[in-house]
Design a protein around this motif. Structure first.
Motif, PDB file in Angstrom:
ATOM      1  N   LEU A   1       0.821  -1.220   0.000  1.00 44.41           N
ATOM      2  CA  LEU A   1       0.000   0.000   0.000  1.00 44.41           C
ATOM      3  C   LEU A   1       0.850   1.262   0.000  1.00 44.41           C
ATOM      4  N   LEU A   2       1.879   1.308   0.859  1.00 40.54           N
ATOM      5  CA  LEU A   2       2.699   2.523   0.912  1.00 40.54           C
ATOM      6  C   LEU A   2       3.508   2.701  -0.361  1.00 40.54           C
ATOM      7  N   ALA A   3       3.861   1.609  -1.016  1.00 38.79           N
ATOM      8  CA  ALA A   3       4.630   1.702  -2.259  1.00 38.79           C
ATOM      9  C   ALA A   3       3.752   2.161  -3.410  1.00 38.79           C
ATOM     10  N   ALA A   4       2.515   1.715  -3.411  1.00 38.25           N
ATOM     11  CA  ALA A   4       1.729   1.846  -4.646  1.00 38.25           C
ATOM     12  C   ALA A   4       0.326   2.397  -4.457  1.00 38.25           C
ATOM     13  N   GLY A   5      -0.140   2.511  -3.228  1.00 38.68           N
ATOM     14  CA  GLY A   5      -1.531   2.907  -3.028  1.00 38.68           C
ATOM     15  C   GLY A   5      -1.756   4.396  -3.219  1.00 38.68           C
ATOM     16  N   ASN A   6      -2.993   4.773  -3.563  1.00 39.31           N
ATOM     17  CA  ASN A   6      -3.322   6.195  -3.538  1.00 39.31           C
ATOM     18  C   ASN A   6      -3.787   6.565  -2.132  1.00 39.31           C
ATOM     19  N   THR A   7      -4.004   7.863  -1.903  1.00 38.85           N
ATOM     20  CA  THR A   7      -4.276   8.335  -0.545  1.00 38.85           C
ATOM     21  C   THR A   7      -5.490   7.632   0.055  1.00 38.85           C
ATOM     22  N   ARG A   8      -6.524   7.489  -0.730  1.00 41.06           N
ATOM     23  CA  ARG A   8      -7.744   6.842  -0.248  1.00 41.06           C
ATOM     24  C   ARG A   8      -7.470   5.377   0.144  1.00 41.06           C
ATOM     25  N   GLN A   9      -6.739   4.677  -0.707  1.00 35.81           N
ATOM     26  CA  GLN A   9      -6.444   3.265  -0.421  1.00 35.81           C
ATOM     27  C   GLN A   9      -5.559   3.130   0.823  1.00 35.81           C
ATOM     28  N   ILE A  10      -4.573   4.041   0.959  1.00 38.11           N
ATOM     29  CA  ILE A  10      -3.709   4.004   2.141  1.00 38.11           C
ATOM     30  C   ILE A  10      -4.544   4.273   3.393  1.00 38.11           C
ATOM     31  N   SER A  11      -5.441   5.252   3.320  1.00 35.70           N
ATOM     32  CA  SER A  11      -6.293   5.565   4.472  1.00 35.70           C
ATOM     33  C   SER A  11      -7.133   4.358   4.865  1.00 35.70           C
ATOM     34  N   GLU A  12      -7.715   3.707   3.885  1.00 37.05           N
ATOM     35  CA  GLU A  12      -8.536   2.518   4.176  1.00 37.05           C
ATOM     36  C   GLU A  12      -7.686   1.416   4.809  1.00 37.05           C
ATOM     37  N   GLY A  13      -6.457   1.265   4.332  1.00 29.87           N
ATOM     38  CA  GLY A  13      -5.561   0.251   4.895  1.00 29.87           C
ATOM     39  C   GLY A  13      -5.166   0.573   6.327  1.00 29.87           C
ATOM     40  N   LEU A  14      -4.931   1.854   6.601  1.00 25.41           N
ATOM     41  CA  LEU A  14      -4.565   2.274   7.964  1.00 25.41           C
ATOM     42  C   LEU A  14      -5.732   2.027   8.919  1.00 25.41           C
ATOM     43  N   ILE A  15      -6.937   2.278   8.456  1.00 24.55           N
ATOM     44  CA  ILE A  15      -8.125   2.074   9.301  1.00 24.55           C
ATOM     45  C   ILE A  15      -8.352   0.571   9.534  1.00 24.55           C
ATOM     46  N   ALA A  16      -8.180  -0.207   8.484  1.00 26.45           N
ATOM     47  CA  ALA A  16      -8.321  -1.669   8.634  1.00 26.45           C
ATOM     48  C   ALA A  16      -7.289  -2.202   9.630  1.00 26.45           C
ATOM     49  N   ALA A  17      -6.126  -1.532   9.718  1.00 26.83           N
ATOM     50  CA  ALA A  17      -5.060  -1.998  10.611  1.00 26.83           C
ATOM     51  C   ALA A  17      -5.152  -1.385  12.008  1.00 26.83           C
ATOM     52  N   GLY A  18      -6.154  -0.532  12.249  1.00 27.63           N
ATOM     53  CA  GLY A  18      -6.339  -0.087  13.634  1.00 27.63           C
ATOM     54  C   GLY A  18      -6.455   1.411  13.857  1.00 27.63           C
ATOM     55  N   SER A  19      -6.242   2.250  12.810  1.00 27.33           N
ATOM     56  CA  SER A  19      -6.438   3.688  13.008  1.00 27.33           C
ATOM     57  C   SER A  19      -7.898   3.956  13.347  1.00 27.33           C
ATOM     58  N   ARG A  20      -8.127   4.886  14.303  1.00 29.77           N
ATOM     59  CA  ARG A  20      -9.502   5.153  14.724  1.00 29.77           C
ATOM     60  C   ARG A  20     -10.094   6.381  14.014  1.00 29.77           C
ATOM     61  N   LEU A  21      -9.340   6.979  13.105  1.00 25.00           N
ATOM     62  CA  LEU A  21      -9.881   8.129  12.362  1.00 25.00           C
ATOM     63  C   LEU A  21     -10.840   7.637  11.269  1.00 25.00           C
TER      64      LEU A  21
END
Ligand SMILES: [Mg+2]
Length: 237
Positions: A62-82
């Motif tokens: 994700l960090l290598a290739a994702g766009n901002t939206r995809q990275i945000s979704e990945g961060l939330i799936a991994a535990g971000s509460r935003l």
């Protein structure tokens, strides 16, 4: 090689050195997404493809290739509460700001100027937002030489869909077969193949490796400057 008249470049890891430009930004991204919880920040980095200790980035993560939206979704799936809208907005701001501190792989104004002088039509297609790409083009002085800019939010779809290449063709009047797509990720190369681009060119200044990029690239170069020797002149000297 068939006649190549246009070159569409990825930005991060292709025009900009990935490690120097993005490792500090990724750490700040994790700080934002974790709301300052450093243990969570490390877990978020790992989940999205960066080793928090060594800084190593997993190719095509994700960090290598994702766009901002995809990275945000990945961060939330991994535990971000935003929430995803707030996080995407904050990360787009971070990424625009990061353009000021990014490090180019070569003198981009001179590089683009030479290619422009040889008759090539030039563009940038990135999973970053369009504002960041335009800031990068201004800051490094190559804005006058490019015909086209597409970010994930420009309306041409996302990589590896073919839309950004087709948009470049529409803007320049070229056929996909006349276009070289250059990037450091399989997303870039697959976008090129999906659009039936004339050639796909991998570079090793980003998060990919010769192994990870071999299958989808026609050429694998150490960096973009080797492109100048690869492409025949369009205009006789
Ligand atoms: Mg890239």
């Amino acid at each position: 090689m068939q006649t190549i008249k246009g070159i569409l470049f990825d930005k991060d890891g292709t025009l900009l050195d990935y490690d120097e430009s993005w490792l500090p930004v990724n750490r700040e991204l994790a700080r934002i997404a974790s709301e300052g919880d450093s243990e969570l920040a490390d877990r978020l980095l790992l989940a999205c493809g960066m080793d928090p200790v060594t800084g190593h980035i997993v190719p095509d993560s994700l960090l290598a290739a994702g766009n901002t939206r995809q990275i945000s979704e990945g961060l939330i799936a991994a535990g971000s509460r935003l929430d995803v809208i707030e996080l995407t907005t904050r990360l787009d701001d971070l990424f625009s700001h990061a353009a000021e501190f990014s490090v180019a792989v070569t003198d981009l104004a001179a590089f683009f100027g030479r290619l422009h002088g040889r008759g090539f039509r030039l563009g940038v297609a990135s999973s970053d937002n369009e504002r960041s790409i335009r800031q990068t083009a201004q800051r490094f002085g190559f804005a006058p030489f490019i015909d086209y800019v597409a970010g994930y939010d420009s309306g041409f779809g996302t990589k590896p869909e073919p839309g950004m290449v087709l948009g470049f063709c529409a803007a320049t009047g070229l056929e996909p077969s006349e276009v070289a797509v250059v990037g450091d990720n399989n997303h870039d190369l697959h976008m090129g193949r999906n659009a039936k681009a004339g050639v796909t060119v991998a570079v090793l200044t980003g998060t990919g490796s010769r192994e990870s990029l071999a299958a989808a690239s026609d050429y694998c170069l150490n960096d973009i400057t080797e492109l100048e020797g690869l492409l025949p002149d369009l205009q006789p000297a």
